[in-house]
Design a protein around this motif. Structure first.
Motif, PDB file in Angstrom:
ATOM      1  N   UNK A  86       0.845  -1.186   0.000  1.00 29.28           N
ATOM      2  CA  UNK A  86       0.000   0.000   0.000  1.00 29.28           C
ATOM      3  C   UNK A  86       0.882   1.237   0.000  1.00 29.28           C
ATOM      4  N   UNK A  87       0.483   2.242  -0.766  1.00 29.81           N
ATOM      5  CA  UNK A  87       1.260   3.478  -0.839  1.00 29.81           C
ATOM      6  C   UNK A  87       0.321   4.668  -0.894  1.00 29.81           C
ATOM      7  N   UNK A  88       0.842   5.819  -0.492  1.00 29.02           N
ATOM      8  CA  UNK A  88       0.038   7.032  -0.452  1.00 29.02           C
ATOM      9  C   UNK A  88       0.936   8.234  -0.678  1.00 29.02           C
ATOM     10  N   UNK A  89       0.488   9.142  -1.520  1.00 27.64           N
ATOM     11  CA  UNK A  89       1.224  10.370  -1.737  1.00 27.64           C
ATOM     12  C   UNK A  89       1.107  11.293  -0.535  1.00 27.64           C
ATOM     13  N   UNK A 132       2.353 -20.294  -2.785  1.00 29.06           N
ATOM     14  CA  UNK A 132       3.272 -20.161  -3.909  1.00 29.06           C
ATOM     15  C   UNK A 132       2.866 -21.043  -5.084  1.00 29.06           C
ATOM     16  N   UNK A 133       1.726 -21.732  -4.976  1.00 29.61           N
ATOM     17  CA  UNK A 133       1.176 -22.528  -6.075  1.00 29.61           C
ATOM     18  C   UNK A 133       0.010 -21.797  -6.737  1.00 29.61           C
ATOM     19  N   UNK A 134      -0.953 -21.370  -5.958  1.00 24.92           N
ATOM     20  CA  UNK A 134      -2.137 -20.685  -6.481  1.00 24.92           C
ATOM     21  C   UNK A 134      -2.366 -19.400  -5.696  1.00 24.92           C
ATOM     22  N   UNK A 135      -2.498 -18.295  -6.418  1.00 22.59           N
ATOM     23  CA  UNK A 135      -2.687 -16.996  -5.768  1.00 22.59           C
ATOM     24  C   UNK A 135      -3.658 -16.151  -6.579  1.00 22.59           C
ATOM     25  N   UNK A 136      -4.428 -15.334  -5.882  1.00 21.14           N
ATOM     26  CA  UNK A 136      -5.355 -14.404  -6.517  1.00 21.14           C
ATOM     27  C   UNK A 136      -5.200 -13.054  -5.832  1.00 21.14           C
ATOM     28  N   UNK A 137      -5.293 -11.968  -6.616  1.00 18.70           N
ATOM     29  CA  UNK A 137      -5.081 -10.652  -6.012  1.00 18.70           C
ATOM     30  C   UNK A 137      -5.742  -9.536  -6.782  1.00 18.70           C
ATOM     31  N   UNK A 138      -5.619  -8.344  -6.227  1.00 18.16           N
ATOM     32  CA  UNK A 138      -6.184  -7.146  -6.849  1.00 18.16           C
ATOM     33  C   UNK A 138      -5.244  -5.971  -6.655  1.00 18.16           C
ATOM     34  N   UNK A 139      -5.369  -4.974  -7.539  1.00 16.24           N
ATOM     35  CA  UNK A 139      -4.513  -3.784  -7.509  1.00 16.24           C
ATOM     36  C   UNK A 139      -5.394  -2.584  -7.843  1.00 16.24           C
ATOM     37  N   UNK A 140      -5.590  -1.688  -6.878  1.00 15.13           N
ATOM     38  CA  UNK A 140      -6.496  -0.558  -7.083  1.00 15.13           C
ATOM     39  C   UNK A 140      -5.831   0.744  -6.662  1.00 15.13           C
ATOM     40  N   UNK A 141      -6.283   1.848  -7.276  1.00 17.45           N
ATOM     41  CA  UNK A 141      -5.844   3.196  -6.904  1.00 17.45           C
ATOM     42  C   UNK A 141      -7.074   4.069  -6.732  1.00 17.45           C
ATOM     43  N   UNK A 142      -7.063   4.889  -5.674  1.00 20.86           N
ATOM     44  CA  UNK A 142      -8.208   5.751  -5.367  1.00 20.86           C
ATOM     45  C   UNK A 142      -7.739   7.191  -5.234  1.00 20.86           C
ATOM     46  N   UNK A 143      -8.344   8.085  -6.017  1.00 20.73           N
ATOM     47  CA  UNK A 143      -8.031   9.511  -5.978  1.00 20.73           C
ATOM     48  C   UNK A 143      -8.921  10.176  -4.937  1.00 20.73           C
ATOM     49  N   UNK A 144      -8.321  10.593  -3.809  1.00 17.53           N
ATOM     50  CA  UNK A 144      -9.129  11.169  -2.739  1.00 17.53           C
ATOM     51  C   UNK A 144      -9.696  12.537  -3.120  1.00 17.53           C
ATOM     52  N   UNK A 145      -9.094  13.206  -4.102  1.00 21.97           N
ATOM     53  CA  UNK A 145      -9.596  14.520  -4.510  1.00 21.97           C
ATOM     54  C   UNK A 145     -10.889  14.407  -5.307  1.00 21.97           C
ATOM     55  N   UNK A 146     -10.914  13.481  -6.263  1.00 21.64           N
ATOM     56  CA  UNK A 146     -12.107  13.313  -7.088  1.00 21.64           C
ATOM     57  C   UNK A 146     -13.076  12.288  -6.516  1.00 21.64           C
ATOM     58  N   UNK A 152      -4.273   7.035  -3.238  1.00 20.93           N
ATOM     59  CA  UNK A 152      -3.961   5.890  -2.396  1.00 20.93           C
ATOM     60  C   UNK A 152      -3.959   4.632  -3.257  1.00 20.93           C
ATOM     61  N   UNK A 153      -2.863   3.903  -3.197  1.00 18.88           N
ATOM     62  CA  UNK A 153      -2.734   2.662  -3.955  1.00 18.88           C
ATOM     63  C   UNK A 153      -2.736   1.470  -3.005  1.00 18.88           C
ATOM     64  N   UNK A 154      -3.416   0.417  -3.405  1.00 19.17           N
ATOM     65  CA  UNK A 154      -3.447  -0.801  -2.593  1.00 19.17           C
ATOM     66  C   UNK A 154      -3.430  -2.014  -3.510  1.00 19.17           C
ATOM     67  N   UNK A 155      -2.581  -2.959  -3.185  1.00 15.07           N
ATOM     68  CA  UNK A 155      -2.596  -4.241  -3.883  1.00 15.07           C
ATOM     69  C   UNK A 155      -2.450  -5.347  -2.851  1.00 15.07           C
ATOM     70  N   UNK A 156      -3.171  -6.417  -3.078  1.00 15.20           N
ATOM     71  CA  UNK A 156      -3.126  -7.533  -2.145  1.00 15.20           C
ATOM     72  C   UNK A 156      -3.263  -8.854  -2.873  1.00 15.20           C
ATOM     73  N   UNK A 157      -2.527  -9.847  -2.382  1.00 16.23           N
ATOM     74  CA  UNK A 157      -2.572 -11.194  -2.947  1.00 16.23           C
ATOM     75  C   UNK A 157      -2.755 -12.181  -1.803  1.00 16.23           C
ATOM     76  N   UNK A 158      -3.631 -13.146  -1.999  1.00 16.62           N
ATOM     77  CA  UNK A 158      -3.796 -14.223  -1.027  1.00 16.62           C
ATOM     78  C   UNK A 158      -3.617 -15.551  -1.742  1.00 16.62           C
TER      79      UNK A 158
END
Length: 276
Positions: free
Chosen positions: A119-122, A138-152, A129-135
């Motif tokens: 997770x990162x934030x300016x 090391x054989x099977x993994x699923x994840x997401x990667x999102x960014x949210x603009x707090x101004x808009x 705000x950026x967030x990525x997560x994987x669950x």
């Protein structure tokens, strides 16, 4: 290091590295030296057409803290501080660019046997705000990667991915650009003795109905010399040869040609990286 699913950026990375890493049409030279105090100093010069770019980077390590400073030809200075294992599995990264007062960013990465989170934030009044997560494992993994603009108040990025690894085979599927771009990739080691591997990537853009297929391979001619080649459905073929003439020092020659327009000049890239 934990043997978990890793970070989201690692989904499909093996195939991307095989197909795209070290392929270039520029001329690049870099040399690394070390000061008596142990500071690594890397000078890099790149020629892109008629444009000349360069930078000088300094890296210092003190226990689990790494400090990087890069001075670029555009009169900017990038400063990054990384703290490894601030807690078990946790890495923190702080960076900012001078003179840009709105470039400050803080990032946290956490690796676990069954999860990988970043997770990162300016550091601005209205940050992105950026967030990525994987669950998974090391054989099977699923994840997401999102960014949210707090101004808009809008999501500027919504991606999702799936990765499957079995023995020497890695397959991944990602959905990017808010569901408009579908990527599937495949990587497999064919002969571990010669580091021979094959890879492929298929992309489909729903809005334009465009499809792109890229296939490639790599092979080690000897312990110090390797070759790579790739071709895509647009007829662009690329190849390179890389030689490690001394430990951590590489010389790379790469070329690219449009097979559908043979009359066009081929693009040739050279890269030389020197390390003591």
């Amino acid at each position: 290091m934990v043997k978990g699913p890793g970070l989201y950026s690692e989904i499909g990375k093996k195939a991307r590295d095989l197909l795209y890493k070290d392929h270039n049409s520029d001329q690049k030279f870099s040399i690394t030296t070390f000061s008596p105090a142990g500071v690594a100093i890397t000078s890099t010069g790149t020629k892109k057409g008629d444009l000349l770019l360069g930078d000088v980077a300094f890296q210092s390590r003190q226990k689990n803290i790494t400090t990087d400073l890069k001075v670029c030809t555009d009169s900017t200075v990038l400063i990054t501080a990384t703290v490894d294992e601030a807690a078990p599995g946790l890495k923190s990264i702080f960076s900012f660019k001078v003179p840009d007062q709105n470039s400050g960013k803080i990032e946290l990465q956490y690796l676990h046997d069954y999860a990988g989170i970043s997770t990162s934030m300016g550091l601005t009044q209205n940050p992105t705000v950026n967030f990525s997560g994987v669950i998974g494992t090391n054989v099977l993994a699923v994840g997401t990667d999102v960014s949210f603009d707090t101004k808009s108040g809008n999501f500027t990025k919504i991606n999702a991915g799936l990765s499957f690894t079995k023995d020497d085979l890695i397959a991944s599927l990602t959905v990017n650009e808010k569901g408009d771009l579908l990527n599937a990739s495949y990587y497999q080691i064919v002969n571990p003795l010669f580091n021979t591997a094959v890879g492929a990537e298929v992309s489909h853009k729903f809005s334009s109905k465009d499809n792109t297929i890229t296939v490639g391979t790599q092979h080690s001619l000897d312990p110090l010399t390797s070759v790579k080649a790739r071709v895509n459905s647009a007829g662009i073929a690329s190849a390179l040869i890389q030689h490690e003439w001394k430990p951590k020092s590489f010389f790379t020659i790469s070329g690219e040609v449009d097979t559908k327009s043979i009359d066009k000049s081929a693009k040739v890239g050279l890269a030389l990286a020197l390390k003591p």
